[in-house]
Scaffold this motif. Structure first.
Motif, PDB file in Angstrom:
ATOM      1  N   VAL B 188      17.036  45.170  46.941  1.00 43.42           N
ATOM      2  CA  VAL B 188      17.080  43.619  47.344  1.00 43.42           C
ATOM      3  C   VAL B 188      18.199  43.236  47.801  1.00 43.42           C
ATOM      4  O   VAL B 188      19.284  43.022  47.291  1.00 43.42           O
ATOM      5  CB  VAL B 188      16.754  42.856  46.238  1.00 43.42           C
ATOM      6  CG1 VAL B 188      16.326  41.281  46.524  1.00 43.42           C
ATOM      7  CG2 VAL B 188      15.024  43.462  45.328  1.00 43.42           C
ATOM      8  N   LYS B 198      21.578  42.635  46.233  1.00 40.93           N
ATOM      9  CA  LYS B 198      21.835  41.393  45.336  1.00 40.93           C
ATOM     10  C   LYS B 198      21.162  42.080  44.043  1.00 40.93           C
ATOM     11  O   LYS B 198      21.793  41.615  42.916  1.00 40.93           O
ATOM     12  CB  LYS B 198      20.980  40.362  45.602  1.00 40.93           C
ATOM     13  CG  LYS B 198      21.464  39.389  47.130  1.00 40.93           C
ATOM     14  CD  LYS B 198      20.247  38.644  47.210  1.00 40.93           C
ATOM     15  CE  LYS B 198      20.684  37.654  48.363  1.00 40.93           C
ATOM     16  NZ  LYS B 198      19.460  36.614  48.640  1.00 40.93           N
ATOM     17  N   ARG B 265      26.630  35.763  47.359  1.00 40.74           N
ATOM     18  CA  ARG B 265      25.364  36.401  47.674  1.00 40.74           C
ATOM     19  C   ARG B 265      23.845  35.969  46.883  1.00 40.74           C
ATOM     20  O   ARG B 265      23.172  36.181  47.644  1.00 40.74           O
ATOM     21  CB  ARG B 265      25.550  37.912  47.567  1.00 40.74           C
ATOM     22  CG  ARG B 265      26.554  38.575  48.673  1.00 40.74           C
ATOM     23  CD  ARG B 265      26.635  39.986  48.540  1.00 40.74           C
ATOM     24  NE  ARG B 265      28.129  40.421  49.040  1.00 40.74           N
ATOM     25  CZ  ARG B 265      29.034  40.961  48.182  1.00 40.74           C
ATOM     26  NH1 ARG B 265      28.552  41.382  46.940  1.00 40.74           N
ATOM     27  NH2 ARG B 265      30.044  41.296  48.482  1.00 40.74           N
ATOM     28  N   SER B 266      24.334  35.614  45.632  1.00 43.49           N
ATOM     29  CA  SER B 266      23.215  35.374  44.849  1.00 43.49           C
ATOM     30  C   SER B 266      23.666  34.444  43.627  1.00 43.49           C
ATOM     31  O   SER B 266      24.675  34.239  43.550  1.00 43.49           O
ATOM     32  CB  SER B 266      22.425  36.487  44.635  1.00 43.49           C
ATOM     33  OG  SER B 266      21.040  36.202  44.256  1.00 43.49           O
ATOM     34  N   THR B 267      22.591  34.417  42.771  1.00 39.63           N
ATOM     35  CA  THR B 267      23.003  33.506  41.456  1.00 39.63           C
ATOM     36  C   THR B 267      22.313  34.617  40.336  1.00 39.63           C
ATOM     37  O   THR B 267      21.535  35.555  40.561  1.00 39.63           O
ATOM     38  CB  THR B 267      22.078  32.510  41.484  1.00 39.63           C
ATOM     39  OG1 THR B 267      20.555  32.755  41.454  1.00 39.63           O
ATOM     40  CG2 THR B 267      22.146  31.348  42.616  1.00 39.63           C
ATOM     41  N   GLU B 269      20.712  33.792  38.030  1.00 38.29           N
ATOM     42  CA  GLU B 269      19.266  33.314  37.608  1.00 38.29           C
ATOM     43  C   GLU B 269      18.405  33.998  38.570  1.00 38.29           C
ATOM     44  O   GLU B 269      17.408  34.793  37.707  1.00 38.29           O
ATOM     45  CB  GLU B 269      19.302  31.928  37.968  1.00 38.29           C
ATOM     46  CG  GLU B 269      17.786  31.342  37.412  1.00 38.29           C
ATOM     47  CD  GLU B 269      17.177  29.997  38.021  1.00 38.29           C
ATOM     48  OE1 GLU B 269      18.539  29.516  38.952  1.00 38.29           O
ATOM     49  OE2 GLU B 269      16.329  29.340  37.731  1.00 38.29           O
ATOM     50  N   TYR B 270      18.652  34.402  39.613  1.00 41.42           N
ATOM     51  CA  TYR B 270      17.693  35.164  40.631  1.00 41.42           C
ATOM     52  C   TYR B 270      17.651  36.475  40.305  1.00 41.42           C
ATOM     53  O   TYR B 270      16.893  37.334  40.123  1.00 41.42           O
ATOM     54  CB  TYR B 270      18.448  34.784  41.899  1.00 41.42           C
ATOM     55  CG  TYR B 270      17.656  35.630  43.119  1.00 41.42           C
ATOM     56  CD1 TYR B 270      16.424  35.400  43.664  1.00 41.42           C
ATOM     57  CD2 TYR B 270      18.186  36.991  43.515  1.00 41.42           C
ATOM     58  CE1 TYR B 270      15.717  36.042  44.445  1.00 41.42           C
ATOM     59  CE2 TYR B 270      17.553  37.787  44.603  1.00 41.42           C
ATOM     60  CZ  TYR B 270      16.223  37.242  45.085  1.00 41.42           C
ATOM     61  OH  TYR B 270      15.709  37.993  46.091  1.00 41.42           O
ATOM     62  N   ARG B 273      15.777  37.290  37.028  1.00 42.01           N
ATOM     63  CA  ARG B 273      14.413  37.244  37.266  1.00 42.01           C
ATOM     64  C   ARG B 273      13.878  38.241  38.118  1.00 42.01           C
ATOM     65  O   ARG B 273      12.687  38.747  37.696  1.00 42.01           O
ATOM     66  CB  ARG B 273      14.266  35.798  37.978  1.00 42.01           C
ATOM     67  CG  ARG B 273      12.956  35.483  38.126  1.00 42.01           C
ATOM     68  CD  ARG B 273      12.277  34.730  37.107  1.00 42.01           C
ATOM     69  NE  ARG B 273      10.757  34.593  37.432  1.00 42.01           N
ATOM     70  CZ  ARG B 273       9.854  33.485  36.978  1.00 42.01           C
ATOM     71  NH1 ARG B 273      10.860  32.594  36.170  1.00 42.01           N
ATOM     72  NH2 ARG B 273       8.886  33.285  37.122  1.00 42.01           N
ATOM     73  N   VAL B 274      14.558  38.506  39.084  1.00 46.17           N
ATOM     74  CA  VAL B 274      14.250  39.403  40.100  1.00 46.17           C
ATOM     75  C   VAL B 274      14.033  40.932  39.350  1.00 46.17           C
ATOM     76  O   VAL B 274      13.274  41.582  39.430  1.00 46.17           O
ATOM     77  CB  VAL B 274      14.850  39.670  41.329  1.00 46.17           C
ATOM     78  CG1 VAL B 274      14.354  40.916  42.119  1.00 46.17           C
ATOM     79  CG2 VAL B 274      14.533  38.318  42.217  1.00 46.17           C
ATOM     80  N   ASN B 277      11.269  41.038  37.151  1.00 45.43           N
ATOM     81  CA  ASN B 277      10.051  41.025  37.829  1.00 45.43           C
ATOM     82  C   ASN B 277       9.774  42.699  38.324  1.00 45.43           C
ATOM     83  O   ASN B 277       8.629  43.044  38.474  1.00 45.43           O
ATOM     84  CB  ASN B 277       9.953  40.102  39.422  1.00 45.43           C
ATOM     85  CG  ASN B 277       9.862  38.655  39.114  1.00 45.43           C
ATOM     86  OD1 ASN B 277       9.489  38.388  37.986  1.00 45.43           O
ATOM     87  ND2 ASN B 277      10.056  38.069  40.075  1.00 45.43           N
TER      88      ASN B 277
END
Ligand SMILES: Cc1cc2nc3c(=O)[nH]c(=O)nc-3n(C[C@H](O)[C@H](O)[C@H](O)COP(=O)(O)OP(=O)(O)OC[C@H]3O[C@@H](n4cnc5c(N)ncnc54)[C@H](O)[C@@H]3O)c2cc1C
Ligand code: FES
Ligand code: FES
Lengths: 746, 296, 163
Positions: B188, B198, B265-267, B269-270, B273-274, B277
């Motif tokens: 991702v 990420k 680049r991202s968090t 949390e993300y 979560r990903v 998922n």
């Protein structure tokens, strides 16, 4: 003889040199004795310079060092205002503001020296966002942080809110900064000294802007300053004002070095961190509609973040303001707009110039309003599209046939929009797939040429000359930056004269040799300057006919013969043509009313997306761009403009996120500021409708350069709303934000 | 170029023995330079602290893909392109092929090496999660001999690893025990090519005949200071049927086990979560189709 | 110790001509091509391997010349954009780029042409997905790539495409 060159995909003039690597960009040039220049920049966003120290271990006596004190003329980049210094003398107002210049013949040593200079700054409080600026958290520019404000006022919105039976819908929308990301970074070479004046070669869109700026910087008369455009590796607005800065810097170094050539080429990191980007924006809408879905009032507040200096923010704001109410008829419209100051590097021109920001807000808002009325987004728009004879927000009467509904039909037909809309709604609800589909659209217009009286002030001039062999050269300062100026101008001139395309060429844009045809911006090159190219070319023929050397009907050989005899007899054969506004065009700068643009391009764009609910990534699966742009001069170049603009719009919407920290872009690498690759973009399908514009060249061309930037973001977010049921209001919509939106909904 | 070039030294020792000899005589002074796709980027930004390098690209002992009865042995210099072109690797190690195909663009795949990816030790590297799933083992060579280190224990902290300054990575060995492994790979990185992950997720599982999970392996990138094998979550899955309750428990365990961060680049949390998922998605493929291999 | 400042000899072939270059071993191939050999068709867009403007072929494989220290091209055969056409006769890919509008500002074009040449050498009949994947390391900000895809398709329709 008629060559029928207009509308034909003739080969790009400089195509061969580009595909063989022979084309010379500024970094490909070298001069004897040349030095390399670099810029020492402010480490903080706002403050007072206490000291500059030169570190150990560097042979400083070998270096050329320039500070604000070395400037022979005025320390200000002449554009609209004179607030931006070439080199900060006492105060800095944004991170990476230039403080000092260095030059040396060894570029590796130069970089080491740059790092050895320390600029010690006493920090002052700074503002980093337009919200902070509006709130007056700190006054960082003028009396109130406001560079410019406009008011467009049609009818009376205030009387509408209390009327019975109306629906009132409010919404707030925002857009982020966007880096132009031309693949060739900013660069120039300068030769400057008191004896010979100043010459700058560089990558740029507007040689005469640089020329004007250098006159002030060096306090020289026009004939002592010469600016030459080299092959330019993309601009998109990013090389509209910035070359005046870097060009001035190289010239200052050369001046101090007694005229030795100085080259400055930014590396990618410097180009991204220090130069202009698209203005971030905030738009608030309050819309009144009848229950039948007729627009009654639009009250719009539009704010852009201009960064630390005024630069072009006033004109960016102007275009954004005028486009804020879109191609719709509404009796009461008020647009209040402001460009405000923050302590970030000045934001600047980028394709669309404020319009993508305000159109994004409008087209998102209208989907919301449609929902409130209970109409489909398409039906709601159909009921409000502007038609011939109706007036825009500025009170401009549309005098050309316009058929937005027809464009909508065509776009829907090409995408099978209605069926897909219905199918996606059903499938998204029924199955529990992790892939959610959506389709959405945006309808919009884009004015070609300068806003309002801009073209009147510019009074652009184009020349044409023919030599004894009958070869024609177009003399214009309009630059080829990839969009096809060279090719289109040659088409227009050869078409006007009935000559072979190969017989016409473009002179290199060089202020020493070509007249000022105005800047290469605002989708004006083909429509405005192209028209002048035609009339300058026709002037050559009229001169030959006037001299009795050519009859009304002639062959190419007769043309050559006439030219030969003319040049023999009278010397150079030249003709010039200057802009005159079309009849009946009026614009009131005070009231911001009247004919904002000579002509508009009209468009409907449709985007189809898949949202992956595992990764929150959005993929655009299909994109259809239908537009009416007047006569299409070159179908391949025109489609290429649209495709490239749509690609940038997709980047703006889903990929390109400028990450700020204390007023500085921190993801200033291509690896961290992510633009779409060839693997990311959908097929971009482009369709033109042609409604000739009576004052355009070649039987009716209008402008197209900026248009494709406008529709992508709202069309994609409208599609994402269908896919997810979430009403997103900000671009770029990064996966992290999409995740938050979905979580809040759940 | 922001580096001061004259500060940097690059030599090409004639043989592996010569290279190892230099490394042994001046420990810590010299470092390996393979494809340069990590090192040259640092050099460009003036961020390459180490100054002395030995080019190893031309050393045949570090090249080539060898297939033995029990292992596929990839020389440290194996490029991403070579990985994708090799029929054995394609058949038996699809996760590695998927990672190679999604690394950079073609030019990076031609030049970047698997060994460089491992020793560069970026937590965002894309091949290591696959190597973790495959129980890879590293072969380290020095003038004093050869060591084998399970890849799972190689990274000991951010850019820290079980490798001495006098050692080179010679090869990466993959046990040929992947026959019935159901695999899943997902990188991702916002865009489809030229992306820094990420999240990079690689997983494999074996199912018993009754549909229960015999053996689960999960490798993740960009969720901790190193790439990680998620052993605790694997334990949660062992001997369980991949039903909703198991999926929930496994996801809960996974987000406990990883320590993602916020960066440009991202968090965090993300990423958490990903990751969860994707684990759920992987496990549900085991459930629905009885475990056909997925995207890899 | 400062042998980085000391230049060494590197022998290689560039567009068919053999050279012995006296260079700093860590110098970027990109700079050596542009500055020492004056082959300025190879462009720099980023210096970090992202944009592909500096693409060249080394021993037939596409490589970013900004990421290659020149010492590593000892004995190699390099092809730059200047070596793609056969004299005055353009390569099919170059011709197709002109016809299809694959070059706008042109700064990505040399790298893009080499990426396309390399793609067709390995995959003479590429699918749409192959083309997208094969060019994904070469960024173009002008075209949106569509006309570049058209050009690749047109080039492979013509016979005799060879790297
Ligand atoms: C544009 C771009 C895109 C990229 N995309 C990706 C991506 O998608 N996914 C990804 O994971 N990576 C990516 N990378 C990073 C890089 O390409 C990989 O990590 C690559 O595998 C590094 O290999 P190399 O041979 O080029 O390493 P080098 O740069 O040569 O070396 C990297 C490190 O490993 C050490 N080293 C190398 N080989 C050995 C050895 N045999 N023994 C001991 N030490 C050694 C070196 O000393 C150095 O510290 C990308 C890089 C770029 C520039
Ligand atoms: S300059 Fe080498 S990849 Fe961009
Ligand atoms: S043509 Fe301009 S970047 Fe590709």
């Amino acid at each position: 003889m008629q060559t029928e060159i207009v509308g034909k995909p003739v080969p790009r003039k400089e195509g061969r040199s580009k595909v063989t690597g022979a084309a010379r960009y500024v970094d490909d040039l070298s001069m004897p004795g040349m030095l390399y220049g670099t810029t020492v920049r402010s480490p903080v966003a706002r403050g007072r310079i206490r000291a500059v120290t030169f570190g150990e271990g560097i042979p400083w006596d070998e270096f050329v060092v320039v500070t604000a004190k070395d400037i022979p003329g005025e320390n200000a980049v002449a554009l609209i205002l004179l607030d931006q210094p070439y080199l900060a003398a006492e105060f800095v107002n944004h991170a990476e503001e230039p403080v000092l210049l260095l030059a040396h013949e060894d570029k590796h040593l130069l970089e080491r020296a740059r790092r050895a200079v320390t600029v010690d700054i006493e920090p002052l409080p700074a503002v980093f966002t337009l919200e902070e600026s509006l709130a007056g958290k700190e006054i960082v520019w003028g009396e109130d942080n406001v560079f410019k404000s406009y008011l467009v006022d049609k009818g009376n919105v205030d009387e509408v809110w209390t009327q019975p039976d109306l629906l009132i819908v409010e919404g707030e929308y925002s857009t982020g900064a966007q880096e132009q990301l031309y693949i060739e970074t900013n660069g120039v070479i300068a030769v400057a000294n008191a004896a010979e004046g100043v010459t700058v070669w560089g990558s740029m869109q507007c040689p005469y802007y640089v020329h004007k700026a250098l006159l002030k910087l060096f306090a020289l008369p026009p004939e002592r300053v010469r600016v030459v455009q080299c092959e330019t590796g993309g601009g998109f607005g990013g090389k509209e004002e910035y070359p005046s800065m870097i060009g001035g810097h190289a010239a200052l170094l050369s001046w101090k070095a007694g005229g030795r050539p100085v080259k400055i080429i930014y590396d990618r990191a410097e180009d991204m961190v220090a130069t202009t980007k698209r203005h971030p924006s905030l738009t608030r809408h309050r819309t009144a509609v009848t229950r039948e879905g007729k627009l009654v009032a639009m009250d719009i507040e539009f704010v852009v973040d201009g960064g630390a200096y005024a630069t072009l923010s006033a004109v960016v704001l102007s275009r954004g303001t005028i486009h804020a109410a879109g191609p719709y008829t509404c009796p009461n419209v008020r647009v209040r707009s402001r460009a405000v100051a923050t302590n970030v590097p000045p934001h600047g021109a980028f394709r669309g110039f404020g319009a993508p920001q305000s159109i994004f807000a409008l087209e998102r808002q209208l989907d919301k309003v449609a929902g409130a009325v209970g109409l489909s987004p398409a039906e709601f728009r159909r009921r409000n599209f502007i038609r011939e004879g109706e007036t825009t927000a500025t009170g401009q009467v549309i005098r050309e046939p316009v058929d937005m509904a027809g464009l909508l039909d065509r776009a829907f037909e090409l995408t099978d929009y209605e069926a897909k809309r219905e199918r996606f709604a059903r499938e998204n609800a029924e199955n529990n797939s992790t892939q959610k589909r959506g389709i959405g659209f945006a309808s919009f217009m884009h004015g070609a040429g300068f806003t309002g009286s801009g073209e009147d002030y510019l009074k652009s001039i184009v020349g044409a000359e023919a030599d004894a062999e009958g070869r024609v050269r177009v003399l214009a300062a309009s630059t080829e930056i990839g969009q096809g100026t060279n090719t289109i101008f040659a088409q227009l001139a050869s078409n006007a004269l009935g000559l072979d395309y190969d017989l016409v060429e473009m002179a290199q844009p060089d202020t020493g040799n070509v007249p000022d045809s105005g800047p290469t911006v605002a989708s004006r090159t083909c429509m405005i300057v192209g028209k002048l190219v035609e009339s300058a070319a026709v002037g050559l023929r009229q001169t030959l006919q006037g001299a009795g050397l050519l009859t009304d009907e002639y062959t190419q050989d007769e043309w050559r013969e006439a030219c030969r005899r003319y040049v023999e007899r009278y010397g150079a054969l030249k003709s010039f043509s200057q802009y005159k506004p079309p009849p009946g065009v009026h614009w009131d700068d005070e009231k911001y009313q009247g004919d904002a643009y000579g002509a508009y391009a009209w468009a409907v764009y449709v985007a189809e997306v898949t949202v992956d609910t595992l990764t929150y990534e959005t993929r655009v699966d299909d994109f259809v761009a239908v537009q009416e742009v007047g006569k299409v001069v070159h179908p391949v170049l025109a489609a290429g403009q649209i495709e490239g603009g749509v690609a940038q719009a997709i980047g703006f919407t889903l990929y390109e996120n400028v990450v700020w920290q204390d007023g500085r872009m921190i993801n200033n690498q291509m690896t961290n500021y992510v633009m779409p690759t060839s693997a990311d973009l959908p097929p971009i399908r482009v369709h033109f409708e042609e409604q000739p514009y009576q004052y355009g060249p070649a039987g009716g061309a209008k402008g197209i350069g900026e248009l494709p930037m406008d529709g992508g973001a709202p069309a994609i977010l409208n599609a994402i709303e269908q896919a997810t049921g979430v009403r997103f209001t900000h671009v770029p919509l990064m996966p992290e934000a999409l995740m938050r939106g979905l979580n809040e909904k759940a | 170029m922001r580096a001061y070039l004259p500060d940097y030294h690059l030599r090409a020792p004639k043989t592996l023995a010569d290279a190892l000899d230099v490394l042994a005589r001046e420990p810590g002074v010299w470092r390996a330079f393979a494809g340069g796709t990590d090192l040259m980027v640092l050099l460009e930004f003036g961020a390459l602290k180490h100054k002395n390098f030995l080019s190893i690209r031309h050393l045949p002992e570090l090249r080539g893909i060898e297939v033995t009865p029990d292992h596929v042995v990839l020389g440290a210099l194996t490029s991403y392109t070579e990985i994708q072109r090799d029929a054995d690797v394609r058949r038996e190690f699809p996760l590695l092929c998927a990672a190679a195909r999604e690394t950079g663009g073609i030019a990076i795949q031609n030049r970047g090496t698997l060994g460089g990816n491992v020793v560069n030790a970026s937590p965002a590297a894309d091949s290591p999660p696959a190597l973790l799933v495959y129980d890879a083992e590293l072969e380290l060579v020095s003038a004093s001999g050869t060591r084998h280190v399970p890849y799972d224990t190689f990274h000991t902290g951010y850019k820290q690893m079980d490798m001495r300054p006098d050692e080179l990575l010679r090869s990466i060995r993959l046990p040929r025990t992947t026959g019935d492994l159901r695999t899943y790979y997902r990188k991702v990185g916002t865009r489809k090519a030229q992306a820094i992950s990420k999240i990079c997720f690689a997983a494999g599982a074996r199912l018993a005949t009754d549909g229960r999970i015999k053996d689960a392996r999960i490798g993740l990138g960009s969720v901790a200071p190193t790439v990680v094998r998620c052993a605790r979550t694997e334990d949660v899955l062992r001997d369980q049927t991949p039903d909703e309750a198991t999926i929930k428990a496994a996801c809960a365990s996974l987000v406990q086990e990883i320590v993602p961060i916020d960066d440009m680049r991202s968090t965090a949390e993300y990423r958490a979560r990903v990751a969860a998922n994707l684990l759920a998605d992987f496990l549900s493929t085991l459930k629905i189709d009885g475990g056909k291999s997925d995207s890899a | 110790m400062s042998d980085g400042a000391i230049k060494v000899d590197v022998r290689c072939t560039v567009n068919g001509a053999t050279h012995t270059l006296r260079v700093r071993p860590m110098a970027r191939l990109l700079d050596v091509l542009r500055e020492d050999l004056h082959l300025t068709g190879t462009k720099e867009g980023c210096g970090e391997g992202e944009c592909g403007a500096c693409s060249v072929l080394i021993d037939g494989e596409l490589v970013n010349s900004c990421l290659v220290p020149v010492l590593q091209v000892e004995g190699a055969e390099i092809k730059t954009i200047e070596g793609v056409a056969a004299g005055a006769e353009l390569h099919a890919v170059q011709q197709a780029f002109i016809e299809c509008g694959g070059a706008q500002c042109g700064i990505c074009t040399p790298g893009m042409v080499l990426a396309a040449v390399s793609l067709l050498a390995h995959t003479p009949q590429p699918t749409d997905a192959d083309i997208r994947h094969g060019l994904a390391g070469n960024l173009c900000r002008c075209t949106g790539y569509m006309k570049i895809f058209d050009a690749v398709v047109r080039a492979c329709e013509r016979a005799g495409v060879k790297a």
